[in-house]
Design a protein around this motif. Structure first.
Motif, PDB file in Angstrom:
ATOM      1  N   HIS A  20      -2.590 -28.173 -26.653  1.00 38.05           N
ATOM      2  CA  HIS A  20      -1.911 -27.064 -27.328  1.00 38.05           C
ATOM      3  C   HIS A  20      -2.534 -26.838 -28.692  1.00 38.05           C
ATOM      4  O   HIS A  20      -2.587 -27.745 -29.522  1.00 38.05           O
ATOM      5  CB  HIS A  20      -0.418 -27.361 -27.470  1.00 38.05           C
ATOM      6  N   ALA A  21      -3.009 -25.657 -28.926  1.00 39.97           N
ATOM      7  CA  ALA A  21      -3.639 -25.328 -30.212  1.00 39.97           C
ATOM      8  C   ALA A  21      -2.659 -25.583 -31.353  1.00 39.97           C
ATOM      9  O   ALA A  21      -1.469 -25.292 -31.241  1.00 39.97           O
ATOM     10  CB  ALA A  21      -4.092 -23.870 -30.220  1.00 39.97           C
ATOM     11  N   GLY A  22      -3.186 -26.143 -32.432  1.00 38.33           N
ATOM     12  CA  GLY A  22      -2.371 -26.364 -33.612  1.00 38.33           C
ATOM     13  C   GLY A  22      -1.500 -27.599 -33.570  1.00 38.33           C
ATOM     14  O   GLY A  22      -0.632 -27.774 -34.416  1.00 38.33           O
ATOM     15  N   LYS A  23      -1.727 -28.479 -32.601  1.00 41.41           N
ATOM     16  CA  LYS A  23      -0.942 -29.710 -32.494  1.00 41.41           C
ATOM     17  C   LYS A  23      -1.884 -30.907 -32.386  1.00 41.41           C
ATOM     18  O   LYS A  23      -2.965 -30.824 -31.820  1.00 41.41           O
ATOM     19  CB  LYS A  23      -0.008 -29.674 -31.295  1.00 41.41           C
ATOM     20  N   THR A  24      -1.419 -32.032 -32.953  1.00 37.48           N
ATOM     21  CA  THR A  24      -2.200 -33.265 -32.941  1.00 37.48           C
ATOM     22  C   THR A  24      -1.259 -34.436 -32.699  1.00 37.48           C
ATOM     23  O   THR A  24      -0.183 -34.508 -33.302  1.00 37.48           O
ATOM     24  CB  THR A  24      -2.903 -33.473 -34.308  1.00 37.48           C
ATOM     25  N   THR A  25      -1.658 -35.341 -31.833  1.00 40.67           N
ATOM     26  CA  THR A  25      -0.889 -36.562 -31.618  1.00 40.67           C
ATOM     27  C   THR A  25      -1.395 -37.624 -32.576  1.00 40.67           C
ATOM     28  O   THR A  25      -2.597 -37.862 -32.664  1.00 40.67           O
ATOM     29  CB  THR A  25      -1.008 -37.047 -30.160  1.00 40.67           C
ATOM     30  N   ILE A  26      -0.472 -38.230 -33.303  1.00 35.43           N
ATOM     31  CA  ILE A  26      -0.816 -39.330 -34.197  1.00 35.43           C
ATOM     32  C   ILE A  26      -0.320 -40.615 -33.543  1.00 35.43           C
ATOM     33  O   ILE A  26       0.791 -40.673 -33.018  1.00 35.43           O
ATOM     34  CB  ILE A  26      -0.237 -39.136 -35.611  1.00 35.43           C
ATOM     35  N   SER A  27      -1.186 -41.619 -33.544  1.00 32.94           N
ATOM     36  CA  SER A  27      -0.897 -42.880 -32.873  1.00 32.94           C
ATOM     37  C   SER A  27      -1.113 -44.040 -33.841  1.00 32.94           C
ATOM     38  O   SER A  27      -2.172 -44.137 -34.464  1.00 32.94           O
ATOM     39  CB  SER A  27      -1.829 -43.021 -31.665  1.00 32.94           C
ATOM     40  N   PHE A  28      -0.121 -44.901 -33.944  1.00 32.71           N
ATOM     41  CA  PHE A  28      -0.237 -46.150 -34.703  1.00 32.71           C
ATOM     42  C   PHE A  28      -0.237 -47.283 -33.687  1.00 32.71           C
ATOM     43  O   PHE A  28       0.670 -47.371 -32.855  1.00 32.71           O
ATOM     44  CB  PHE A  28       0.945 -46.328 -35.660  1.00 32.71           C
ATOM     45  N   HIS A  29      -1.238 -48.135 -33.758  1.00 35.92           N
ATOM     46  CA  HIS A  29      -1.323 -49.298 -32.874  1.00 35.92           C
ATOM     47  C   HIS A  29      -1.589 -50.516 -33.744  1.00 35.92           C
ATOM     48  O   HIS A  29      -2.544 -50.531 -34.523  1.00 35.92           O
ATOM     49  CB  HIS A  29      -2.452 -49.122 -31.844  1.00 35.92           C
ATOM     50  N   GLN A  30      -0.730 -51.507 -33.632  1.00 37.46           N
ATOM     51  CA  GLN A  30      -0.871 -52.713 -34.439  1.00 37.46           C
ATOM     52  C   GLN A  30      -0.926 -53.916 -33.514  1.00 37.46           C
ATOM     53  O   GLN A  30      -0.137 -54.032 -32.580  1.00 37.46           O
ATOM     54  CB  GLN A  30       0.312 -52.827 -35.407  1.00 37.46           C
ATOM     55  N   GLU A  31      -1.865 -54.804 -33.792  1.00 30.05           N
ATOM     56  CA  GLU A  31      -2.003 -56.017 -32.986  1.00 30.05           C
ATOM     57  C   GLU A  31      -2.114 -57.233 -33.896  1.00 30.05           C
ATOM     58  O   GLU A  31      -2.192 -57.097 -35.113  1.00 30.05           O
ATOM     59  CB  GLU A  31      -3.202 -55.909 -32.046  1.00 30.05           C
ATOM     60  N   LYS A  32      -2.105 -58.397 -33.251  1.00 27.63           N
ATOM     61  CA  LYS A  32      -2.140 -59.691 -33.949  1.00 27.63           C
ATOM     62  C   LYS A  32      -0.857 -59.926 -34.740  1.00 27.63           C
ATOM     63  O   LYS A  32      -0.873 -60.430 -35.858  1.00 27.63           O
ATOM     64  CB  LYS A  32      -3.376 -59.828 -34.840  1.00 27.63           C
TER      65      LYS A  32
END
Length: 144
Positions: A101-113
């Motif tokens: 979808h134009a004008g949209k962005t998925t932000i992802s936080f991934h934390q390990e350890k």
């Protein structure tokens, strides 16, 4: 006989958590939001000077410290992140993913350890709050 792991537990890197949400911002604006003083305060902490480049280190007013390992503008930050009071650092990866979808962005936080399941739950709540804060900023007309 195999050892059964709990949710979020990895074979070699302790515990991990991932949280994502789609924002109504194009990728360039989502990146600007993430790195803005207001945006970075949500996920990094209070810091006046920070250089977003590979190998740069930081320490926040709260005592969180770390080092940027990967910086791909508009796409990804990967860093060693150690909040104040933690004995060991974790790895944090933030990705901005374009959507169909134009004008949209998925932000992802991934934390390990992460040390244990309890810390995983604390960080899950933390990253959900961070993304909610970023979403609120986007919804309230953030412009770069």
């Amino acid at each position: 006989m195999s050892t059964q792991r709990v949710v979020g537990q990895t074979a070699a890197a302790g515990f991990q958590i991932g949280v994502r949400r789609t924002l109504s911002l194009p990728q360039e604006e989502a990146w600007a939001l993430l790195l803005s003083p207001q945006g970075r305060k949500l996920w990094l902490g209070e810091i006046t000077n920070v250089e977003f480049s590979k190998g740069s280190t930081f320490e926040t007013v709260e005592g969180h410290c770390g080092e940027f390992r990967v910086v791909k503008p508009l796409e990804q930050l990967r860093l060693i992140w150690q909040p104040a009071g933690w004995l060991d650092a974790s790895t944090l990866q933030i990705r901005l993913l374009p959507t169909a979808h134009a004008g949209k962005t998925t932000i992802s936080f991934h934390q390990e350890k992460l040390d244990n399941a309890e810390r995983r739950e604390v960080m899950k709540t933390h990253w959900e709050d961070v993304i909610a804060g970023l979403q609120a900023m986007a919804d309230n007309g953030f412009t770069s």
